[in-house]
Design a protein around this motif. Structure first.
Motif, PDB file in Angstrom:
ATOM      1  N   THR A  82      42.926  42.763  50.108  1.00 50.63           N
ATOM      2  CA  THR A  82      43.057  44.022  49.036  1.00 50.63           C
ATOM      3  C   THR A  82      42.922  45.514  49.913  1.00 50.63           C
ATOM      4  OG1 THR A  82      40.808  44.001  48.118  1.00 50.63           O
ATOM      5  CG2 THR A  82      42.495  42.681  46.929  1.00 50.63           C
ATOM      6  N   ALA A  83      42.162  45.732  50.882  1.00 48.79           N
ATOM      7  CA  ALA A  83      41.979  46.753  51.483  1.00 48.79           C
ATOM      8  C   ALA A  83      43.076  47.365  52.006  1.00 48.79           C
ATOM      9  CB  ALA A  83      40.830  46.534  52.669  1.00 48.79           C
TER      10      ALA A  83
ATOM     11  N   GLY B  45      40.989  52.677  44.136  1.00 46.51           N
ATOM     12  CA  GLY B  45      41.319  52.906  42.702  1.00 46.51           C
ATOM     13  C   GLY B  45      42.441  52.193  41.906  1.00 46.51           C
ATOM     14  N   THR B  46      42.908  51.283  42.779  1.00 48.16           N
ATOM     15  CA  THR B  46      44.022  50.635  42.181  1.00 48.16           C
ATOM     16  C   THR B  46      43.975  49.052  42.237  1.00 48.16           C
ATOM     17  OG1 THR B  46      45.667  50.632  44.202  1.00 48.16           O
ATOM     18  CG2 THR B  46      45.644  52.311  42.862  1.00 48.16           C
ATOM     19  N   LYS B  47      44.773  48.240  41.703  1.00 50.34           N
ATOM     20  CA  LYS B  47      44.469  46.753  41.575  1.00 50.34           C
ATOM     21  C   LYS B  47      45.967  46.343  41.643  1.00 50.34           C
ATOM     22  CE  LYS B  47      39.532  46.385  39.781  1.00 50.34           C
ATOM     23  NZ  LYS B  47      38.889  45.995  38.744  1.00 50.34           N
TER      24      LYS B  47
ATOM     25  N   VAL C 263      56.519  27.563  32.988  1.00 51.83           N
ATOM     26  CA  VAL C 263      55.933  28.645  33.360  1.00 51.83           C
ATOM     27  C   VAL C 263      56.560  30.157  33.235  1.00 51.83           C
ATOM     28  CG1 VAL C 263      54.630  29.592  35.520  1.00 51.83           C
ATOM     29  CG2 VAL C 263      54.766  27.234  35.287  1.00 51.83           C
ATOM     30  N   GLN C 264      55.845  30.906  32.967  1.00 52.68           N
ATOM     31  CA  GLN C 264      56.140  32.539  32.986  1.00 52.68           C
ATOM     32  C   GLN C 264      54.950  33.251  34.067  1.00 52.68           C
ATOM     33  OE1 GLN C 264      57.225  34.477  29.427  1.00 52.68           O
ATOM     34  NE2 GLN C 264      57.562  36.527  30.278  1.00 52.68           N
ATOM     35  N   GLN C 265      55.366  33.896  35.080  1.00 55.29           N
ATOM     36  CA  GLN C 265      54.217  34.546  35.740  1.00 55.29           C
ATOM     37  C   GLN C 265      54.729  35.716  36.421  1.00 55.29           C
ATOM     38  OE1 GLN C 265      53.821  31.040  38.523  1.00 55.29           O
ATOM     39  NE2 GLN C 265      55.287  31.648  39.564  1.00 55.29           N
ATOM     40  N   SER C 266      53.609  36.464  36.837  1.00 52.94           N
ATOM     41  CA  SER C 266      53.935  37.720  37.655  1.00 52.94           C
ATOM     42  C   SER C 266      52.843  38.217  38.374  1.00 52.94           C
ATOM     43  CB  SER C 266      54.549  38.765  36.537  1.00 52.94           C
ATOM     44  OG  SER C 266      53.281  39.279  35.731  1.00 52.94           O
ATOM     45  N   LEU C 267      53.232  39.024  39.607  1.00 52.13           N
ATOM     46  CA  LEU C 267      52.365  39.618  40.278  1.00 52.13           C
ATOM     47  C   LEU C 267      52.581  41.220  40.268  1.00 52.13           C
ATOM     48  CD1 LEU C 267      51.733  37.518  43.510  1.00 52.13           C
ATOM     49  CD2 LEU C 267      50.051  38.461  42.086  1.00 52.13           C
ATOM     50  N   GLY C 268      51.636  41.973  39.995  1.00 52.89           N
ATOM     51  CA  GLY C 268      52.162  43.426  39.685  1.00 52.89           C
ATOM     52  C   GLY C 268      52.300  44.109  41.160  1.00 52.89           C
TER      53      GLY C 268
END
Length: 335
Positions: free
Chosen positions: A67-68, A74-76, A110-115
Motif C-alpha cells: 500500500t506504500a 491518507g487514502t485507502k 458474485v458481485q465484487q469490486s476494488l476501489g
C-alpha cells in the motif's frame, strides 16, 4: 420439523474475491471465503435432501507493505463483495466403515469490486463447488464427531474478458480436503473445521497459487430455539506460488504477488430454529492481517504484498426439501 441445520454448512464452500493477478490480494488467491464453515459441525441431519441459501457481504480495505506505493498518504483502496449461494445437501442414509455418507453441490454468484486506483469490478457466476463424498463418524456416546471429505471447485465460472482474468471466476480447479472435529452434546456445538485449498495451474497465465490453509472455529450453545456464541477463523498461505517458463513468457512473476500471509478474525453468531427452516447470522471482524513476499524484498528492495482486511456479515437459511416416508405403523387393537 426440527433438524440440525448447522450440519448443512459443513461442506458449503463460498467464494472470496478473484481479481486480476496484477493486484493479487489475500482475497484474490482464495476460492473459499474464510469463515465459510462457521456454524457448521461434523454432524449430519436425518436422511433427506436439504437446501441452503447463503448470502454475505464483505467490506474491507487493502493493507500490507504494497500500500506504500499504491495509496497516497491518507487514502485507502476499498474492497467490497456481495455473494449469493444456492446449495444442496444429499443425505441418502448410507453408511460406510461406520460413517454416515453425504454429498454437497454449491453454486455461488458474485458481485465484487476494488476501489481506486485499481478500479476493477466483476459480477457473475463463480466456480461450481461439489463434494462428492463426505463421511461423518460419531465417537460412541461421548458427543464427539469427526467428518472428512473432499471438495472440488470446477473450472466452469463466468468470465468477462478475453483473457478471463477480470471475471468473477477462477480459470483453474481447486481441490479442498477437509477435516471437521466437533463436540455436540447438551446444546453445545464446539467445532474446529480445517480445510486446505490446493490449486491447479491457471490455464490462461500458467501461474499456480500456493496452498491456502483455513481453520474456522465455532463455540455456540442452543437454548430452546435460539443458538448463539463466539466464532473465529484463521486463514494463511502455507506454500509459495509457482510461475514456470510458460508463465514468465506471458509476463508473470511471483515477485508481484503476496507469497505468505496470516489473517485472524473474531465475531459472534446468532440463530433461530423456526421448525421447517432455520436461520443463522454471524459477523466477524478481521483483527490481524500480515502478508509478505521475501523473494521480492530481496530482489527489488520492496515488498508489493497486499491483503484485504475488513468485516464480513453472513446469513444462512436452511431447510429440508424432501425426506423418505416413514414406514406405516400397524394399527393397534384393544380389547
Amino acid at each position: 420439523m426440527k433438524f440440525d441445520s448447522k450440519a448443512l454448512l459443513a461442506a458449503a464452500g463460498l467464494t472470496a474475491l478473484a481479481f486480476t493477478p496484477a493486484y493479487a490480494t489475500e482475497g484474490g488467491d482464495q476460492a473459499t471465503k474464510p469463515g465459510a464453515f462457521i456454524g457448521a459441525s461434523a454432524g449430519v441431519p436425518p436422511p433427506g435432501i436439504y437446501m441452503f441459501n447463503q448470502v454475505f457481504t464483505y467490506d474491507a480495505n487493502l493493507v500490507g507493505p504494497g500500500t506504500a506505493r499504491l495509496n497516497p498518504p491518507g487514502t485507502k483502496t476499498g474492497v467490497q463483495a456481495a455473494v449469493d449461494v444456492q446449495g444442496f445437501l444429499f443425505v441418502p442414509g448410507w453408511t460406510f466403515l461406520g460413517a454416515t455418507y453425504d454429498a454437497v453441490i454449491v453454486q455461488p454468484f458474485v458481485q465484487q469490486s476494488l476501489g481506486s486506483p485499481i478500479n476493477v469490478q466483476a459480477a457473475g457466476m463463480f466456480n461450481t463447488y461439489i463434494v462428492p463424498v463426505e463421511l461423518s463418524w460419531k465417537l460412541g456416546t461421548s458427543g464427539f464427531a469427526i467428518k472428512t471429505g473432499l471438495g472440488i471447485y470446477l473450472d466452469d465460472g463466468a468470465t468477462t474478458s478475453p483473457a478471463t482474468l477480470n471475471g468473477p471466476a477462477n480459470p483453474y480447479y481447486t481441490f479442498q480436503p477437509e477435516l471437521i472435529v466437533s463436540y455436540l452434546a447438551n446444546g453445545w456445538n464446539l467445532t474446529a473445521a480445517m480445510y486446505d485449498e490446493i490449486n491447479t495451474e491457471n490455464r490462461v497465465t500458467h501461474y499456480t497459487t500456493g496452498n491456502i490453509f483455513h481453520a474456522d472455529f465455532t463455540a455456540t450453545k442452543t437454548i430452546g430455539k435460539w443458538t448463539f456464541g463466539p466464532v473465529a477463523y484463521y486463514v494463511g498461505q502455507v506454500t509459495d506460488d509457482s510461475c514456470p517458463v510458460s508463465c514468465t513468457a506471458l509476463g508473470g512473476s511471483i515477485l508481484n504477488h503476496v507469497q505468505r500471509y496470516d489473517e485472524w478474525a473474531v465475531g459472534g453468531l446468532i440463530g433461530y430454529d423456526f421448525g421447517p427452516a432455520s436461520v443463522s447470522v454471524w459477523a466477524t471482524q478481521e483483527v490481524y492481517a500480515h502478508g509478505r513476499n521475501d523473494a521480492a524484498l530481496a530482489a527489488a528492495g520492496n515488498d508489493p504484498s497486499l491483503m484485504a482486511q475488513g468485516m464480513t456479515v453472513f446469513a444462512t437459511l436452511s431447510y429440508r426439501l424432501w425426506a423418505p416416508e416413514e414406514p406405516a405403523k400397524a394399527p393397534m387393537f384393544h380389547k
